[in-house]
Design an enzyme around this catalytic site. Structure first.
Site, PDB file in Angstrom:
ATOM      1  N   ARG A  87       0.836  -1.204   0.000  1.00 25.63           N
ATOM      2  CA  ARG A  87       0.000   0.000   0.000  1.00 25.63           C
ATOM      3  C   ARG A  87       0.872   1.256   0.000  1.00 25.63           C
ATOM      4  O   ARG A  87       0.607   2.213  -0.746  1.00 25.63           O
ATOM      5  CB  ARG A  87      -0.917  -0.001   1.232  1.00 25.63           C
ATOM      6  CG  ARG A  87      -2.134  -0.909   1.098  1.00 25.63           C
ATOM      7  CD  ARG A  87      -2.809  -1.138   2.436  1.00 25.63           C
ATOM      8  NE  ARG A  87      -4.082  -1.853   2.306  1.00 25.63           N
ATOM      9  CZ  ARG A  87      -4.186  -3.162   2.098  1.00 25.63           C
ATOM     10  NH1 ARG A  87      -3.095  -3.912   2.016  1.00 25.63           N
ATOM     11  NH2 ARG A  87      -5.374  -3.736   1.994  1.00 25.63           N
TER      12      ARG A  87
ATOM     13  N   SER B  18     -13.256 -10.218  -2.062  1.00 24.11           N
ATOM     14  CA  SER B  18     -11.983  -9.706  -1.568  1.00 24.11           C
ATOM     15  C   SER B  18     -12.094  -8.223  -1.245  1.00 24.11           C
ATOM     16  O   SER B  18     -12.566  -7.432  -2.067  1.00 24.11           O
ATOM     17  CB  SER B  18     -10.877  -9.904  -2.606  1.00 24.11           C
ATOM     18  OG  SER B  18      -9.664  -9.293  -2.172  1.00 24.11           O
ATOM     19  N   SER B  19     -11.592  -7.848  -0.068  1.00 26.82           N
ATOM     20  CA  SER B  19     -11.539  -6.430   0.293  1.00 26.82           C
ATOM     21  C   SER B  19     -10.556  -5.674  -0.588  1.00 26.82           C
ATOM     22  O   SER B  19     -10.602  -4.439  -0.664  1.00 26.82           O
ATOM     23  CB  SER B  19     -11.133  -6.282   1.763  1.00 26.82           C
ATOM     24  OG  SER B  19      -9.807  -6.750   1.968  1.00 26.82           O
TER      25      SER B  19
ATOM     26  N   SER C 274     -12.445  -9.255   5.563  1.00 26.02           N
ATOM     27  CA  SER C 274     -11.172  -8.577   5.866  1.00 26.02           C
ATOM     28  C   SER C 274     -11.332  -7.065   5.995  1.00 26.02           C
ATOM     29  O   SER C 274     -10.523  -6.299   5.458  1.00 26.02           O
ATOM     30  CB  SER C 274     -10.125  -8.911   4.795  1.00 26.02           C
ATOM     31  OG  SER C 274      -9.918 -10.297   4.710  1.00 26.02           O
TER      32      SER C 274
ATOM     33  N   GLU D 141      -6.637 -14.339   6.827  1.00 24.51           N
ATOM     34  CA  GLU D 141      -5.257 -14.753   6.593  1.00 24.51           C
ATOM     35  C   GLU D 141      -4.674 -15.526   7.785  1.00 24.51           C
ATOM     36  O   GLU D 141      -3.660 -16.208   7.650  1.00 24.51           O
ATOM     37  CB  GLU D 141      -4.384 -13.539   6.289  1.00 24.51           C
ATOM     38  CG  GLU D 141      -4.288 -12.537   7.416  1.00 24.51           C
ATOM     39  CD  GLU D 141      -3.725 -11.198   6.934  1.00 24.51           C
ATOM     40  OE1 GLU D 141      -2.770 -10.722   7.571  1.00 24.51           O
ATOM     41  OE2 GLU D 141      -4.235 -10.657   5.930  1.00 24.51           O
TER      42      GLU D 141
ATOM     43  N   ARG E 293       1.010 -19.559   3.122  1.00 22.90           N
ATOM     44  CA  ARG E 293       0.431 -19.839   4.441  1.00 22.90           C
ATOM     45  C   ARG E 293       0.120 -21.321   4.631  1.00 22.90           C
ATOM     46  O   ARG E 293       0.059 -21.795   5.759  1.00 22.90           O
ATOM     47  CB  ARG E 293      -0.798 -18.961   4.668  1.00 22.90           C
ATOM     48  CG  ARG E 293      -0.451 -17.471   4.626  1.00 22.90           C
ATOM     49  CD  ARG E 293      -1.428 -16.617   5.371  1.00 22.90           C
ATOM     50  NE  ARG E 293      -1.228 -15.204   5.058  1.00 22.90           N
ATOM     51  CZ  ARG E 293      -0.308 -14.425   5.625  1.00 22.90           C
ATOM     52  NH1 ARG E 293       0.518 -14.932   6.527  1.00 22.90           N
ATOM     53  NH2 ARG E 293      -0.198 -13.151   5.280  1.00 22.90           N
TER      54      ARG E 293
ATOM     55  N   LYS F 135       7.161 -15.667  -0.779  1.00 23.73           N
ATOM     56  CA  LYS F 135       6.119 -14.702  -1.162  1.00 23.73           C
ATOM     57  C   LYS F 135       6.024 -13.576  -0.153  1.00 23.73           C
ATOM     58  O   LYS F 135       5.887 -12.403  -0.526  1.00 23.73           O
ATOM     59  CB  LYS F 135       4.779 -15.435  -1.284  1.00 23.73           C
ATOM     60  CG  LYS F 135       3.587 -14.540  -1.593  1.00 23.73           C
ATOM     61  CD  LYS F 135       2.328 -15.367  -1.677  1.00 23.73           C
ATOM     62  CE  LYS F 135       1.075 -14.501  -1.766  1.00 23.73           C
ATOM     63  NZ  LYS F 135       0.962 -13.791  -3.041  1.00 23.73           N
TER      64      LYS F 135
END
Length: 455
Positions: A43, A191-192, A220, A335, A407, A432
């Protein structure tokens, strides 16, 4: 006590037939330093690229996802250079331009955050990624851009400004050097990131942006809160006073010198290890206040039998080796689900993880993947409409497939602390977001003997 720091820069070694997950030989006593947040790094990179002058990110994550974002911004004409350390990124905005190619890899933040940036470029920008990325949903972002009169096209075909927008990679964006902006409706149920991607670039749109989420659910939400906060931090005016509606005013994005918080979700497997093996694991640099979903870890791990405290910037989790099952809604922090699912498979009572149907659209279908691999080890994990029900069973060693999902790999390592013979397929996929994971995991265990793993 063992001190564990990330390798920088580092890439996990190829694991051949798989990485034998080490078994903990006794209680842990380690302090872990995790690298910067991927969510914040990417971001902040976008905002720095759109800012009114040069900026600096300190403590930025250097991983495949972050490096793909850097490469994508460079292809659009932004200068990104390393400072005195690999984690120091100096960003100098420039005129955004095409033609350009953006490789998204498997990074959702790249494939969903950069198309609105590309719409501000002068020229055509083509997006593609790994095979697994070509099935991840993209339609709401692209339809939103199309509604704002941005040219969007599928694959190798020429961009279009009418007709149905593509729903997956590959696609092209034809930028005209500016975006009109205005109002757009987006269904972000999957998805947010669909919301965040449009909001991040919106201050540079001629009219700003009013975005309304039209779906029945919004996963999320902390990640959208994170986006709003970083926008406000750079002087962008955002009104989020109405539920599921965001208004971003047009204006300047201020350049900043900013330090990136550590990735709290990446801290999850290390802190959870204290519950599995017993003992204490600490994560340094934990923020007092944060918008990261990983902030929920203290309460979640306490509910599952640990004891969590935060003092002087250190999150400390102590466990006894016994894990309790939970019934928990992870809608705001999906997540964390792979870590919680691994703990649930080792618990003394059943668990139900709810509110995470959106995980079916991540790097892989995480719900199906977790159910399949926990079952492969002898456990019982069943998919529900919006999550998983996990009933503990005696587990045994087997190859744990990761489906190119970082994950999944870290959840397998957590199971391997107690279950001899767990072999993690493609552990290198942890690069990743967490380069050097296997070395960090081994060093965490160095205070206790490491059993069962042969090198």
């Amino acid at each position: 006590m063992t001190d564990v720091r990330p390798d920088s820069p580092a890439t996990p070694a190829a694991d051949g037939d798989g990485w034998p997950a080490p078994v903990a030989g006794g209680p842990l006593d380690a302090t872990v330093e995790v690298p910067g947040s991927k969510s914040l790094t990417n971001r902040l990179l976008v905002l720095a690229a759109l800012a009114d002058g040069p900026g600096v990110l300190r403590g930025a994550l250097r991983s495949r996802d972050a490096d793909l974002m850097v490469a994508g911004l460079r292809s659009l004409g932004v200068e990104v250079a390393e400072g005195d350390a690999a984690s120091e990124l100096r960003v100098t905005p420039g005129p955004l331009r095409g033609p350009a190619e953006v490789d998204c890899g498997l990074a959702g933040t790249v494939m969903r955050f950069l198309p609105p940036v590309a719409a501000l470029a002068d020229g055509t920008v083509r997006f593609d990624g790994d095979e697994g990325a070509r099935v991840r949903p993209m339609g709401p972002v692209l339809a939103g851009l199309q509604a704002l009169d941005v040219g969007v096209g599928a694959g190798e075909g020429g961009p279009v400004t009418s007709g149905r927008a593509p729903t997956t990679l590959p696609f092209t964006i034809r930028g005209r050097g500016h975006v009109r902006g205005g109002s757009v409706d987006v269904d972000a149920s999957a998805s947010s990131q669909f919301v965040s991607g449009l909001l991040l670039a919106a201050a540079r749109f001629d009219q700003g942006l009013t975005l309304r989420h039209t779906g029945r659910t919004l996963p999320s939400m902390p990640h959208i809160d994170m986006t709003v906060q970083v926008l406000r931090d750079v002087g962008v005016v955002v009104d989020d006073s109405r539920a599921s509606i965001w208004r971003v005013e047009p204006g300047t994005i201020a350049a900043r010198d900013v330090r990136v918080e550590p990735d709290l979700s990446n801290a999850g497997p290390f802190l959870a290890a204290a519950l599995v093996a017993g003992g204490t694991v600490r994560v340094a640099g934990w923020p007092t206040t944060t918008t990261q979903p990983g902030a929920m870890l203290g309460d979640l791990l306490t509910a599952m039998g640990g004891h969590a405290t935060l003092a002087d910037g250190v999150m400390t989790v102590t466990g006894t080796g016994e894990v309790r099952g939970v019934d928990v809604d992870l809608h705001a922090a999906g997540e964390l689900a792979p870590t919680i699912a691994a703990l649930a498979a080792l618990a003394g009572s059943p668990s139900r993880l709810r509110g995470i149907a959106h995980l079916r659209g991540h790097e892989t279908d995480r719900l199906a993947a977790l159910a399949s691999e926990i079952t492969r080890l002898g456990g019982q994990a069943e998919e529900t409409r919006d999550g998983l029900v996990i009933t503990p069973r005696p587990l045994h060693g087997a190859t744990f497939r990761t489906y190119h999902d970082h994950r999944m790999a870290t959840s397998a390592a957590l199971l391997g602390l107690r279950v001899p013979g767990v072999v993690v397929q493609d552990v290198a996929t942890t690069a990743k977001t967490l380069p050097g994971f296997t070395g960090m995991w081994d060093r965490m265990l160095a205070g206790a003997s490491v059993g069962a793993a042969t090198r």
